[in-house]
Design an enzyme around this catalytic site. Structure first.
Site, PDB file in Angstrom:
ATOM      1  N   LYS A 289     -31.521 -50.560  23.674  1.00 41.09           N
ATOM      2  CA  LYS A 289     -32.062 -50.897  25.002  1.00 41.09           C
ATOM      3  C   LYS A 289     -31.907 -52.383  25.318  1.00 41.09           C
ATOM      4  CE  LYS A 289     -33.438 -47.222  27.090  1.00 41.09           C
ATOM      5  NZ  LYS A 289     -32.479 -46.664  28.084  1.00 41.09           N
TER       6      LYS A 289
ATOM      7  N   SER B 168     -36.058 -51.012  28.178  1.00 38.60           N
ATOM      8  CA  SER B 168     -37.342 -50.476  27.733  1.00 38.60           C
ATOM      9  C   SER B 168     -38.205 -51.571  27.134  1.00 38.60           C
ATOM     10  CB  SER B 168     -37.072 -49.410  26.665  1.00 38.60           C
ATOM     11  OG  SER B 168     -38.257 -49.126  25.954  1.00 38.60           O
TER      12      SER B 168
ATOM     13  N   TYR C 157     -33.533 -47.335  19.007  1.00 39.47           N
ATOM     14  CA  TYR C 157     -33.709 -47.310  20.468  1.00 39.47           C
ATOM     15  C   TYR C 157     -33.891 -48.734  21.030  1.00 39.47           C
ATOM     16  CZ  TYR C 157     -36.089 -45.854  24.827  1.00 39.47           C
ATOM     17  OH  TYR C 157     -36.470 -45.670  26.125  1.00 39.47           O
TER      18      TYR C 157
HETATM   19  P1  NAI Z   1     -35.834 -37.516  29.849  1.00 36.61           P
HETATM   20  O1  NAI Z   1     -35.557 -37.017  28.482  1.00 36.61           O
HETATM   21  O2  NAI Z   1     -36.677 -36.692  30.755  1.00 36.61           O
HETATM   22  O3  NAI Z   1     -34.508 -37.863  30.625  1.00 36.61           O
HETATM   23  C1  NAI Z   1     -33.316 -38.246  30.002  1.00 36.61           C
HETATM   24  C2  NAI Z   1     -32.211 -37.375  30.544  1.00 36.61           C
HETATM   25  O4  NAI Z   1     -30.956 -37.821  30.025  1.00 36.61           O
HETATM   26  C3  NAI Z   1     -32.385 -35.894  30.139  1.00 36.61           C
HETATM   27  O5  NAI Z   1     -32.377 -35.072  31.295  1.00 36.61           O
HETATM   28  C4  NAI Z   1     -31.173 -35.648  29.227  1.00 36.61           C
HETATM   29  O6  NAI Z   1     -30.646 -34.323  29.344  1.00 36.61           O
HETATM   30  C5  NAI Z   1     -30.178 -36.676  29.732  1.00 36.61           C
HETATM   31  N1  NAI Z   1     -29.178 -37.017  28.743  1.00 36.61           N
HETATM   32  C6  NAI Z   1     -29.371 -37.260  27.407  1.00 36.61           C
HETATM   33  N2  NAI Z   1     -28.193 -37.513  26.818  1.00 36.61           N
HETATM   34  C7  NAI Z   1     -27.248 -37.447  27.784  1.00 36.61           C
HETATM   35  C8  NAI Z   1     -25.831 -37.628  27.794  1.00 36.61           C
HETATM   36  N3  NAI Z   1     -25.178 -37.932  26.667  1.00 36.61           N
HETATM   37  N4  NAI Z   1     -25.160 -37.486  28.962  1.00 36.61           N
HETATM   38  C9  NAI Z   1     -25.814 -37.173  30.105  1.00 36.61           C
HETATM   39  N5  NAI Z   1     -27.157 -36.977  30.154  1.00 36.61           N
HETATM   40  C10 NAI Z   1     -27.864 -37.123  29.010  1.00 36.61           C
HETATM   41  O7  NAI Z   1     -36.519 -38.966  29.648  1.00 36.61           O
HETATM   42  P2  NAI Z   1     -36.933 -40.109  30.693  1.00 36.61           P
HETATM   43  O8  NAI Z   1     -38.215 -40.628  30.213  1.00 36.61           O
HETATM   44  O9  NAI Z   1     -36.815 -39.648  32.092  1.00 36.61           O
HETATM   45  O10 NAI Z   1     -35.845 -41.240  30.398  1.00 36.61           O
HETATM   46  C11 NAI Z   1     -34.941 -41.776  31.336  1.00 36.61           C
HETATM   47  C12 NAI Z   1     -34.511 -43.144  30.877  1.00 36.61           C
HETATM   48  O11 NAI Z   1     -35.618 -44.051  30.917  1.00 36.61           O
HETATM   49  C13 NAI Z   1     -33.961 -43.188  29.445  1.00 36.61           C
HETATM   50  O12 NAI Z   1     -32.895 -44.100  29.384  1.00 36.61           O
HETATM   51  C14 NAI Z   1     -35.143 -43.709  28.668  1.00 36.61           C
HETATM   52  O13 NAI Z   1     -34.740 -44.315  27.471  1.00 36.61           O
HETATM   53  C15 NAI Z   1     -35.718 -44.697  29.650  1.00 36.61           C
HETATM   54  N6  NAI Z   1     -37.093 -45.075  29.396  1.00 36.61           N
HETATM   55  C16 NAI Z   1     -38.100 -44.195  29.589  1.00 36.61           C
HETATM   56  C17 NAI Z   1     -39.400 -44.605  29.368  1.00 36.61           C
HETATM   57  C18 NAI Z   1     -40.556 -43.724  29.655  1.00 36.61           C
HETATM   58  O14 NAI Z   1     -41.690 -44.198  29.563  1.00 36.61           O
HETATM   59  N7  NAI Z   1     -40.333 -42.467  30.019  1.00 36.61           N
HETATM   60  C19 NAI Z   1     -39.722 -45.939  28.844  1.00 36.61           C
HETATM   61  C20 NAI Z   1     -38.582 -46.810  28.744  1.00 36.61           C
HETATM   62  C21 NAI Z   1     -37.323 -46.355  28.999  1.00 36.61           C
END
Ligand code: NAI
Length: 300
Positions: free
Chosen positions: A171, A154, A167
């Site tokens: 990351k 990130s 975080y």
């Molecule tokens: P999101 O919250 O929509 O997706 C994350 C998913 O991970 C959720 O569906 C959640 O249920 C699942 N999850 C959480 N804990 C879990 C566990 N212990 N075991 C299995 N599944 C689990 O958020 P998003 O934005 O799609 O994030 C995806 C990745 O991208 C994350 O690692 C986030 O940190 C990273 N990220 C996102 C950014 C953004 O702008 N959206 C920016 C930088 C990084």
């Protein structure tokens, strides 16, 4: 221009694929011929709760489009659950070619107000929740002499963001993890890369104004992830992606100054300009690159 990137006959695990970026990645891998494990605990943004309904809905979407996928509701931090997920995929499809470690949570607060427990749980999900699935597929990939792993870092880890010390630490730890795995995986053609996405998901809903959200669909990040997981992938790259923009982030060290082995703190201060001069800076391929520079410069 090369041929289309395809994953026919390949097995891809995407963690946290019940929504947001992971869902977008899973759908695209399936569209390109992969058999996909859609893992998601179905947790809230802060990691609480859970149900496999979100993963099952994505599997249904893949099936409706003619693809092949299975749902998995294990937490990426649960050793037994992660092992069972990998065993199930291997039992069904015989191999694991690609792991996209994408699952994540947020517990934002200024460091002054943050409980150590909120720090630990974020590090656990992002760091150990990547390490455990990687560990579970590593021997399989080694024995296949093939594997592609993408970790999700990130801009907060690379550059910082107010309220996200937990975080950001987690990351950037993933970049450190990648830097060594890319070396250890090389001889078995295991390539390890990092994606640094910016996307409008429920994770960012509260952080971005509505007009920004429309430009930042997760689908604009997924092509970067697909390339990093392809046969022609680089290794050790940090690809930043969002709103149709793709760029490479690098940790670059300046050439620096040789001040002598007896150099004082004052010498460091007085030579700060030369120490920090970006001319001749380098992104090393391993830690040894830095040591070699020190020895070379001290002998000049
Ligand atoms: P999101 O919250 O929509 O997706 C994350 C998913 O991970 C959720 O569906 C959640 O249920 C699942 N999850 C959480 N804990 C879990 C566990 N212990 N075991 C299995 N599944 C689990 O958020 P998003 O934005 O799609 O994030 C995806 C990745 O991208 C994350 O690692 C986030 O940190 C990273 N990220 C996102 C950014 C953004 O702008 N959206 C920016 C930088 C990084």
């Amino acid at each position: 221009m090369g041929a289309d990137i395809r994953f026919d006959g390949q097995v891809v695990i995407v963690t946290g694929a019940g929504g947001g970026l992971g869902r977008s990645h899973a759908l695209e891998f399936a569209r390109r011929g992969a058999k996909v494990v859609v893992n998601d605990l179905g947790a809230a943004v802060d990691g609480s709760g859970g149900s496999s309904a979100a993963a099952e809905a994505v599997v249904a979407e893949i099936a409706a489009a003619g693809g092949e996928a299975i749902a998995d509701g294990a937490s990426v931090t649960n050793d037994a659950g992660v092992a069972a997920m990998v065993e199930r995929a291997v039992a069904k499809w015989g191999r694991i070619d690609v792991l996209i470690a994408n699952a994540g949570i947020l517990r934002d607060k200024s460091f002054a107000k943050m409980e150590v427990a909120d720090f630990a749980s974020v590090v656990d999900v992002h760091l150990m929740g990547t390490v455990k699935p990687v560990k579970a597929v590593w021997e399989i990939m080694r024995s296949q002499n093939y594997g592609r792993i993408v970790v999700t870092t990130s801009s907060t880890g690379l550059y910082g963001n107010f309220g996200q010390s937990n975080y950001g630490a987690a990351k950037l730890a993933l970049v450190g993890f990648m830097n060594t795995l890319k070396l250890e995986g090389g001889k078995n053609d295991i390539r390890v890369n990092a994606i640094s996405p910016v996307a409008a998901t429920r994770m960012t809903d509260s952080l971005m104004p509505p007009e920004m959200l429309t430009k930042l669909a997760p689908e604009h990040v997924t092509p970067g992830v697909v390339y990093l997981a392809s046969q022609e992938a680089p290794t050790g790259a940090i690809l930043t992606a969002g709103a149709g923009v793709f760029a490479l982030a690098q940790i670059v060290e300046t050439d620096g100054a040789y001040l002598g082995t007896g150099a004082s703190a004052e010498a460091v201060r007085d030579n700060w300009r030369e120490i920090t001069d970006p001319a001749g800076g380098e992104a090393y391929q391993s830690g040894a690159g830095q040591t070699q520079k020190f020895l070379r410069k001290s002998a000049e």
